[in-house]
Design an enzyme around this catalytic site. Structure first.
Site, PDB file in Angstrom:
ATOM      1  N   ASP A  37      37.650  35.762  22.817  1.00 49.92           N
ATOM      2  CA  ASP A  37      38.848  36.567  23.074  1.00 49.92           C
ATOM      3  C   ASP A  37      39.141  37.346  21.795  1.00 49.92           C
ATOM      4  O   ASP A  37      38.631  37.015  20.727  1.00 49.92           O
ATOM      5  CB  ASP A  37      40.045  35.649  23.416  1.00 49.92           C
ATOM      6  CG  ASP A  37      41.169  36.377  24.159  1.00 49.92           C
ATOM      7  OD1 ASP A  37      41.372  36.099  25.353  1.00 49.92           O
ATOM      8  OD2 ASP A  37      41.841  37.222  23.544  1.00 49.92           O
ATOM      9  N   ASP A  61      36.489  41.647  19.468  1.00 46.44           N
ATOM     10  CA  ASP A  61      36.858  42.661  20.457  1.00 46.44           C
ATOM     11  C   ASP A  61      35.607  42.999  21.279  1.00 46.44           C
ATOM     12  O   ASP A  61      34.573  43.354  20.693  1.00 46.44           O
ATOM     13  CB  ASP A  61      37.379  43.901  19.702  1.00 46.44           C
ATOM     14  CG  ASP A  61      38.009  44.942  20.614  1.00 46.44           C
ATOM     15  OD1 ASP A  61      37.530  45.127  21.740  1.00 46.44           O
ATOM     16  OD2 ASP A  61      38.979  45.569  20.154  1.00 46.44           O
ATOM     17  N   TYR A 151      43.413  52.471  34.399  1.00 47.45           N
ATOM     18  CA  TYR A 151      43.051  51.089  34.778  1.00 47.45           C
ATOM     19  C   TYR A 151      42.407  51.072  36.176  1.00 47.45           C
ATOM     20  O   TYR A 151      41.385  50.413  36.388  1.00 47.45           O
ATOM     21  CB  TYR A 151      44.320  50.242  34.747  1.00 47.45           C
ATOM     22  CG  TYR A 151      44.126  48.766  35.077  1.00 47.45           C
ATOM     23  CD1 TYR A 151      43.661  47.874  34.115  1.00 47.45           C
ATOM     24  CD2 TYR A 151      44.430  48.275  36.339  1.00 47.45           C
ATOM     25  CE1 TYR A 151      43.513  46.528  34.418  1.00 47.45           C
ATOM     26  CE2 TYR A 151      44.284  46.925  36.641  1.00 47.45           C
ATOM     27  CZ  TYR A 151      43.828  46.058  35.681  1.00 47.45           C
ATOM     28  OH  TYR A 151      43.678  44.725  35.972  1.00 47.45           O
TER      29      TYR A 151
HETATM   30  N1  LIG Z   1      47.340  39.496  36.043  1.00 49.81           N
HETATM   31  C1  LIG Z   1      47.087  40.336  37.051  1.00 49.81           C
HETATM   32  O1  LIG Z   1      47.978  40.701  37.850  1.00 49.81           O
HETATM   33  C2  LIG Z   1      45.692  40.848  37.274  1.00 49.81           C
HETATM   34  C3  LIG Z   1      45.409  41.513  38.470  1.00 49.81           C
HETATM   35  C4  LIG Z   1      44.135  42.015  38.694  1.00 49.81           C
HETATM   36  C5  LIG Z   1      43.157  41.845  37.734  1.00 49.81           C
HETATM   37  N2  LIG Z   1      43.446  41.193  36.583  1.00 49.81           N
HETATM   38  C6  LIG Z   1      42.364  41.057  35.599  1.00 49.81           C
HETATM   39  O2  LIG Z   1      42.197  39.700  35.289  1.00 49.81           O
HETATM   40  C7  LIG Z   1      41.623  39.589  33.978  1.00 49.81           C
HETATM   41  C8  LIG Z   1      42.384  38.555  33.199  1.00 49.81           C
HETATM   42  O3  LIG Z   1      43.718  39.017  32.997  1.00 49.81           O
HETATM   43  P1  LIG Z   1      44.986  38.041  32.932  1.00 49.81           P
HETATM   44  O4  LIG Z   1      45.853  38.378  34.081  1.00 49.81           O
HETATM   45  O5  LIG Z   1      44.543  36.632  32.731  1.00 49.81           O
HETATM   46  O6  LIG Z   1      45.727  38.639  31.648  1.00 49.81           O
HETATM   47  P2  LIG Z   1      45.926  38.066  30.173  1.00 49.81           P
HETATM   48  O7  LIG Z   1      46.549  39.195  29.435  1.00 49.81           O
HETATM   49  O8  LIG Z   1      46.615  36.755  30.230  1.00 49.81           O
HETATM   50  O9  LIG Z   1      44.432  37.802  29.675  1.00 49.81           O
HETATM   51  C9  LIG Z   1      43.576  38.839  29.251  1.00 49.81           C
HETATM   52  C10 LIG Z   1      42.853  38.344  28.004  1.00 49.81           C
HETATM   53  O10 LIG Z   1      41.917  39.357  27.609  1.00 49.81           O
HETATM   54  C11 LIG Z   1      41.973  39.446  26.196  1.00 49.81           C
HETATM   55  N3  LIG Z   1      41.537  40.758  25.762  1.00 49.81           N
HETATM   56  C12 LIG Z   1      42.168  41.945  25.964  1.00 49.81           C
HETATM   57  N4  LIG Z   1      41.488  42.931  25.395  1.00 49.81           N
HETATM   58  C13 LIG Z   1      40.395  42.374  24.807  1.00 49.81           C
HETATM   59  C14 LIG Z   1      39.321  42.894  24.041  1.00 49.81           C
HETATM   60  N5  LIG Z   1      39.237  44.192  23.760  1.00 49.81           N
HETATM   61  N6  LIG Z   1      38.368  42.033  23.591  1.00 49.81           N
HETATM   62  C15 LIG Z   1      38.470  40.714  23.853  1.00 49.81           C
HETATM   63  N7  LIG Z   1      39.462  40.157  24.576  1.00 49.81           N
HETATM   64  C16 LIG Z   1      40.428  40.992  25.041  1.00 49.81           C
HETATM   65  C17 LIG Z   1      43.431  39.192  25.832  1.00 49.81           C
HETATM   66  O11 LIG Z   1      43.598  38.799  24.475  1.00 49.81           O
HETATM   67  C18 LIG Z   1      43.824  38.122  26.828  1.00 49.81           C
HETATM   68  O12 LIG Z   1      43.678  36.809  26.317  1.00 49.81           O
HETATM   69  C19 LIG Z   1      41.667  40.995  33.388  1.00 49.81           C
HETATM   70  O13 LIG Z   1      40.395  41.619  33.498  1.00 49.81           O
HETATM   71  C20 LIG Z   1      42.653  41.716  34.273  1.00 49.81           C
HETATM   72  O14 LIG Z   1      42.469  43.119  34.274  1.00 49.81           O
HETATM   73  C21 LIG Z   1      44.682  40.685  36.320  1.00 49.81           C
END
Ligand SMILES: NC(=O)c1ccc[n+]([C@@H]2O[C@H](COP(=O)([O-])OP(=O)(O)OC[C@H]3O[C@@H](n4cnc5c(N)ncnc54)[C@H](O)[C@@H]3O)[C@@H](O)[C@H]2O)c1
Length: 239
Positions: A37, A61, A151
């Site tokens: 992460d 990253d 997005y």
């Molecule tokens: N939460 C929602 O409603 C939702 C809906 C559809 C899809 N998603 C997708 O689910 C996945 C997980 O998201 P989540 O909801 O658990 O959100 P979250 O923000 O809790 O987790 C996302 C994680 O990705 C990490 N991250 C972000 N940019 C990064 C980078 N450049 N390099 C390394 N790590 C990075 C963040 O630090 C974070 O820990 C994502 O791909 C998101 O787009 C989420």
């Protein structure tokens, strides 16, 4: 079929939300984990080690191709990968800095996924087995409830990329698929103003309700899945 004893799974974006829940479920099924992460995953790693998992972590990253490739190359074994890290700013395309945000969103959600998938599936093709799962979004299926166009476009792109990878890897014993979550109660949606009444199930998903289908796609139970996108969205989109 759902046992992960003796298997290693790599998860990006594992520090919280869906990634952390995926790690917890996999460790309960016997998996060893490689977690990465932007932020450190040390607290989660300690929690999983306490229940018996071997865990390695790294903070980088996923836009940094060299660091992504080095972390994957450092794993002595890789049976599955979950490309879960993502970034979703709830902005407006008329914002002054929107073009910069566009580049960041596409770099993380699309090119970042390619940065980790390229080395992972190359290794899986060579070893003739493996499972790869992309965490996409309902936004890439139907335009999203509140998401911005960068997005939506990037998530649509990773769904197409999943199909490209699936066709390339299937003849070599590797399964590549995606999960497209709907609104999920994680840090990502804190400032989203999503109205739960717009969701047929009437609420957002819990992170574990998305993680379970991800784990299925990582397992031997998904041996005939190829290029699919599992819609896990509470009825917002029924493909
Ligand atoms: N939460 C929602 O409603 C939702 C809906 C559809 C899809 N998603 C997708 O689910 C996945 C997980 O998201 P989540 O909801 O658990 O959100 P979250 O923000 O809790 O987790 C996302 C994680 O990705 C990490 N991250 C972000 N940019 C990064 C980078 N450049 N390099 C390394 N790590 C990075 C963040 O630090 C974070 O820990 C994502 O791909 C998101 O787009 C989420």
């Amino acid at each position: 079929m759902l046992s992960f004893e003796g298997k290693t799974v790599l998860i990006t974006g594992a520090a919280g939300g869906i990634g952390a829940e995926t790690a917890r479920i996999l460790s309960g099924l016997g998996a060893n984990l490689a977690l990465c992460d932007l932020k450190g995953c040390d607290d989660l790693a300690d929690e999983l080690r306490d229940v018996g998992a071997d865990v390695v972590t790294a903070a980088f990253d996923i836009r940094d191709r060299a660091k992504a490739e080095a972390f994957i190359a450092a794993q002595p074994q890789l049976d599955a990968i979950v490309a879960n890290a993502g970034f979703c700013p709830w902005d407006d395309w008329d914002d002054a800095d929107w073009d910069d945000t566009f580049d960041r969103v596409v770099d993380i959600n699309l090119k970042g996924v390619i940065n980790v998938m390229r080395p992972a599936i190359t290794g899986m093709i060579a070893q003739k087995h493996g499972k790869a799962v992309v965490v996409a979004s309902v936004a890439g299926r139907m335009g999203g409830l509140r998401a911005s166009p960068h997005y939506v476009s990037a998530k649509g792109g990773v769904i197409s990329f999943t199909k490209w990878m699936a066709a390339k890897t299937a003849p070599h014993g590797v399964n590549v698929n995606a999960v497209a979550p709907g609104a999920t109660a994680t840090a990502m949606v804190d400032s989203s103003n999503i109205d739960p009444s717009s969701i047929p199930i009437g609420r957002m998903a819990r992170a574990d309700e998305i993680a379970q289908p991800v784990v299925f796609l990582c397992s031997d139970a998904a041996s005939y899945m190829c290029g699919a996108t599992l819609d896990v969205n509470g009825g917002v989109y029924m493909g």
